[in-house]
Motif scaffolding. Structure first.
Motif, mmCIF file in Angstrom:
data_model
loop_
_atom_site.group_PDB
_atom_site.id
_atom_site.type_symbol
_atom_site.label_atom_id
_atom_site.label_comp_id
_atom_site.label_asym_id
_atom_site.label_seq_id
_atom_site.Cartn_x
_atom_site.Cartn_y
_atom_site.Cartn_z
ATOM 1 N N ILE A 79 0.863 -1.184 0.000
ATOM 2 C CA ILE A 79 0.000 0.000 0.000
ATOM 3 C C ILE A 79 0.896 1.229 0.000
ATOM 4 C CG2 ILE A 79 -1.732 1.305 1.288
ATOM 5 C CD1 ILE A 79 -2.645 -1.369 2.515
ATOM 6 N N ALA A 80 0.780 2.052 -1.045
ATOM 7 C CA ALA A 80 1.592 3.254 -1.149
ATOM 8 C C ALA A 80 1.026 4.334 -0.232
ATOM 9 C CB ALA A 80 1.616 3.744 -2.586
ATOM 10 N N CYS A 81 1.879 4.926 0.591
ATOM 11 C CA CYS A 81 1.425 5.947 1.532
ATOM 12 C C CYS A 81 2.222 7.231 1.348
ATOM 13 C CB CYS A 81 1.586 5.456 2.968
ATOM 14 S SG CYS A 81 0.515 4.071 3.398
ATOM 15 N N HIS A 82 1.531 8.349 1.302
ATOM 16 C CA HIS A 82 2.157 9.674 1.222
ATOM 17 C C HIS A 82 1.682 10.467 2.432
ATOM 18 C CE1 HIS A 82 3.372 9.031 -3.039
ATOM 19 N NE2 HIS A 82 2.237 8.352 -3.089
ATOM 20 N N VAL A 83 2.537 10.580 3.448
ATOM 21 C CA VAL A 83 2.171 11.359 4.633
ATOM 22 C C VAL A 83 2.789 12.743 4.513
ATOM 23 C CG1 VAL A 83 1.877 9.334 6.101
ATOM 24 C CG2 VAL A 83 4.128 10.427 5.925
ATOM 25 N N ALA A 84 2.287 13.678 5.331
ATOM 26 C CA ALA A 84 2.707 15.077 5.245
ATOM 27 C C ALA A 84 2.569 15.587 3.810
ATOM 28 C CB ALA A 84 4.142 15.244 5.745
ATOM 29 N N THR A 85 1.493 15.163 3.168
ATOM 30 C CA THR A 85 1.289 15.467 1.753
ATOM 31 C C THR A 85 -0.134 15.951 1.515
ATOM 32 O OG1 THR A 85 2.870 13.728 1.139
ATOM 33 C CG2 THR A 85 1.396 14.528 -0.597
ATOM 34 N N LYS A 86 -0.256 17.010 0.720
ATOM 35 C CA LYS A 86 -1.566 17.529 0.342
ATOM 36 C C LYS A 86 -1.900 17.148 -1.094
ATOM 37 C CE LYS A 86 -1.589 21.673 3.272
ATOM 38 N NZ LYS A 86 -1.726 23.161 3.273
ATOM 39 N N VAL A 87 -3.180 17.049 -1.373
ATOM 40 C CA VAL A 87 -3.637 16.923 -2.752
ATOM 41 C C VAL A 87 -3.774 18.338 -3.295
ATOM 42 C CG1 VAL A 87 -5.497 16.182 -4.269
ATOM 43 C CG2 VAL A 87 -4.825 14.751 -2.330
ATOM 44 N N GLU A 88 -2.945 18.677 -4.258
ATOM 45 C CA GLU A 88 -2.950 20.033 -4.801
ATOM 46 C C GLU A 88 -3.990 20.213 -5.900
ATOM 47 O OE1 GLU A 88 -1.380 22.332 -3.441
ATOM 48 O OE2 GLU A 88 0.186 21.340 -2.258
ATOM 49 N N ILE B 99 -10.679 14.932 -13.512
ATOM 50 C CA ILE B 99 -11.197 13.688 -14.082
ATOM 51 C C ILE B 99 -11.143 13.791 -15.594
ATOM 52 C CG2 ILE B 99 -13.244 12.243 -14.345
ATOM 53 C CD1 ILE B 99 -14.009 12.961 -11.499
ATOM 54 N N ASP B 100 -10.535 12.803 -16.195
ATOM 55 C CA ASP B 100 -10.418 12.741 -17.648
ATOM 56 C C ASP B 100 -10.942 11.380 -18.092
ATOM 57 O OD1 ASP B 100 -9.842 12.945 -20.306
ATOM 58 O OD2 ASP B 100 -7.660 12.966 -20.079
ATOM 59 N N GLY B 101 -12.151 11.370 -18.632
ATOM 60 C CA GLY B 101 -12.761 10.094 -18.998
ATOM 61 C C GLY B 101 -13.074 9.309 -17.736
ATOM 62 N N GLY B 102 -12.555 8.097 -17.658
ATOM 63 C CA GLY B 102 -12.804 7.255 -16.496
ATOM 64 C C GLY B 102 -11.650 7.229 -15.527
ATOM 65 N N THR B 103 -10.752 8.223 -15.629
ATOM 66 C CA THR B 103 -9.558 8.247 -14.784
ATOM 67 C C THR B 103 -9.466 9.570 -14.038
ATOM 68 O OG1 THR B 103 -8.358 6.808 -16.317
ATOM 69 C CG2 THR B 103 -7.034 8.092 -14.787
ATOM 70 N N ALA B 104 -9.062 9.507 -12.787
ATOM 71 C CA ALA B 104 -8.789 10.712 -12.005
ATOM 72 C C ALA B 104 -7.279 10.921 -11.973
ATOM 73 C CB ALA B 104 -9.333 10.569 -10.596
ATOM 74 N N ARG B 105 -6.856 12.133 -12.273
ATOM 75 C CA ARG B 105 -5.442 12.499 -12.197
ATOM 76 C C ARG B 105 -5.258 13.420 -11.000
ATOM 77 N NH1 ARG B 105 -6.206 11.832 -17.708
ATOM 78 N NH2 ARG B 105 -4.667 10.415 -18.659
ATOM 79 N N VAL B 106 -4.471 12.948 -10.058
ATOM 80 C CA VAL B 106 -4.308 13.651 -8.789
ATOM 81 C C VAL B 106 -2.884 14.156 -8.677
ATOM 82 C CG1 VAL B 106 -4.502 13.451 -6.287
ATOM 83 C CG2 VAL B 106 -6.024 12.114 -7.762
ATOM 84 N N THR B 107 -2.744 15.458 -8.450
ATOM 85 C CA THR B 107 -1.432 16.061 -8.277
ATOM 86 C C THR B 107 -1.177 16.264 -6.789
ATOM 87 O OG1 THR B 107 -1.624 17.221 -10.386
ATOM 88 C CG2 THR B 107 0.063 17.996 -8.860
ATOM 89 N N LEU B 108 -0.092 15.688 -6.299
ATOM 90 C CA LEU B 108 0.255 15.782 -4.890
ATOM 91 C C LEU B 108 1.245 16.912 -4.667
ATOM 92 C CD1 LEU B 108 0.759 11.976 -4.108
ATOM 93 C CD2 LEU B 108 -1.357 13.313 -4.045
ATOM 94 N N GLY B 109 1.397 17.315 -3.412
ATOM 95 C CA GLY B 109 2.401 18.311 -3.074
ATOM 96 C C GLY B 109 3.773 17.819 -3.512
ATOM 97 N N GLY B 110 4.531 18.700 -4.144
ATOM 98 C CA GLY B 110 5.816 18.294 -4.693
ATOM 99 C C GLY B 110 5.741 17.988 -6.173
ATOM 100 N N GLY B 111 4.511 17.943 -6.703
ATOM 101 C CA GLY B 111 4.345 17.792 -8.141
ATOM 102 C C GLY B 111 4.116 16.386 -8.636
ATOM 103 N N GLN B 112 4.184 15.386 -7.753
ATOM 104 C CA GLN B 112 3.951 14.012 -8.195
ATOM 105 C C GLN B 112 2.499 13.833 -8.616
ATOM 106 O OE1 GLN B 112 4.954 11.012 -5.329
ATOM 107 N NE2 GLN B 112 4.223 9.325 -6.604
ATOM 108 N N THR B 113 2.293 13.079 -9.695
ATOM 109 C CA THR B 113 0.955 12.820 -10.200
ATOM 110 C C THR B 113 0.613 11.347 -10.040
ATOM 111 O OG1 THR B 113 1.099 14.606 -11.815
ATOM 112 C CG2 THR B 113 -0.580 12.943 -12.207
ATOM 113 N N VAL B 114 -0.591 11.090 -9.574
ATOM 114 C CA VAL B 114 -1.077 9.723 -9.411
ATOM 115 C C VAL B 114 -2.347 9.578 -10.233
ATOM 116 C CG1 VAL B 114 -1.949 7.996 -7.789
ATOM 117 C CG2 VAL B 114 -0.118 9.559 -7.081
ATOM 118 N N GLU B 115 -2.410 8.525 -11.042
ATOM 119 C CA GLU B 115 -3.633 8.227 -11.789
ATOM 120 C C GLU B 115 -4.366 7.081 -11.096
ATOM 121 O OE1 GLU B 115 -2.957 7.477 -15.897
ATOM 122 O OE2 GLU B 115 -2.412 9.560 -16.338
#
Length: 315
Positions: A231-240, A244-260
């Motif tokens: 289980i991937a965990c990002h603590v001390a991290t905000k969702v910036e 939603i693009d089609g059936g996928t959510a693109r989430v940008t985290l603090g620091g610029g990392q993107t999770v689909e």
């Protein structure tokens, strides 16, 4: 007007239905009002009971998958049949809902279905489809209106992708990838459950550790367990940002990392369900949404009481 009662209770969760049964047992004429077509409130329908029913299945498959470590050979891989898991959960809920309904009948508790609002001193109106369908009066009124999942203002509302625990407990199918916003009790419970069912899980927590409102070592230990379970965990991290693009959510985290991800579970807590229930008609006010009470659950307005999540007594 549907009559007069000595005690009326708004809400039939664990606080509401127990109060109603006790009042009726002691001889009081008692009424309850429930917004949903079934009794039991959050605990029975969107909380403790369904989540533990699902977790029982998750725990079992986890043990089967690791049975070899205990010297037990299981022929062939164990697989998840999500529809059957949901069917079992639903059967548990139906049984318990029926039990409450039967107890109400046995103790002659009068039940109304609809949205209850206070309609002046001693008066309760029951709305259906936004219109007043029934009304009654009561000497004493107990507010057991419970709580609702918190949602994040401005975020997408596409129900096929965005969910709270209310919806996620009753999903018809499992996502392949799930991002959970919030590493508190609800978030980590879903992370354990969904990972056991084969879902790729990512948890994002704004505070510095999981379970931030509990003892520090619990969050630290759980983080180690989650890492071992994949289980991937990002603590001390905000969702910036979240799009939603089609059936996928693109989430940008603090620091610029993107999770689909295929779905997003918002697990950022719950809020009291006290809005738009007519509190102002009887002179009641709220403090951050909570109806404040004393240690006897009495509100500042005589003959009005508030029990459970809506009073914030333990916050």
């Amino acid at each position: 007007m549907s009559g007069h009662f000595q005690i009326a209770i708004l809400g039939t969760g664990p606080g509401g239905y127990v109060a109603a049964l006790k009042a009726a047992q002691m001889g009081a004429s008692t009424a309850v009002v429930e917004y949903h077509p079934f009794f039991g409130g959050t605990c029975l329908n969107w909380g403790c009971i369904p989540s533990k029913a699902l977790l029982a299945s998750a725990e079992l498959i986890h043990h089967v998958q690791h049975a070899a470590e205990l010297g037990i050979e299981v022929p062939g891989p164990a697989t998840v049949n999500w529809p059957k898991i949901q069917q079992r959960k639903d059967k548990v809920l139906q049984t318990l809902r029926g039990g409450i309904k039967g107890l109400f009948g046995a103790r002659k508790v009068t039940a109304f279905h609809g949205k209850a609002i206070l309609d002046g001193p001693g008066k309760v109106a029951v709305l259906r489809d936004g219109a007043k369908a029934e009304e009654f009066t009561a000497d004493n009124i107990i507010l057991a209106v419970g709580s609702l999942p918190s949602r994040i203002p401005g975020w997408p509302t596409d129900s096929a992708i965005m969910a709270t625990s209310d919806e996620a407990l009753h999903w018809k199918d499992l996502p392949r990838r799930l991002l959970i916003v919030g590493g508190g009790v609800i978030g980590v419970e879903f992370a354990c459950m969904m990972r056991a069912f084969g879902v790729e899980v990512t948890v994002v927590e704004m505070m510095t550790r999981l379970l931030p409102e509990m003892d520090q070592h619990l969050g630290e230990t759980l983080l180690d367990i989650f890492k071992k379970r994949g289980i991937a965990c990002h603590v001390a991290t905000k969702v910036e940002d979240l799009k939603i693009d089609g059936g996928t959510a693109r989430v940008t985290l603090g620091g610029g990392q993107t999770v689909e991800t295929d779905r997003v579970l918002v697990a950022t807590g719950r809020r009291p369900n006290t809005a738009e229930i007519g509190l102002e008609t009887v002179g009641l006010t709220t403090d951050r949404g909570f109806i404040r009470v004393n240690d006897r659950m009495e509100t500042p307005v005589k003959n009005y009481y508030c029990i459970g999540d809506a009073n914030g007594l333990f916050r």
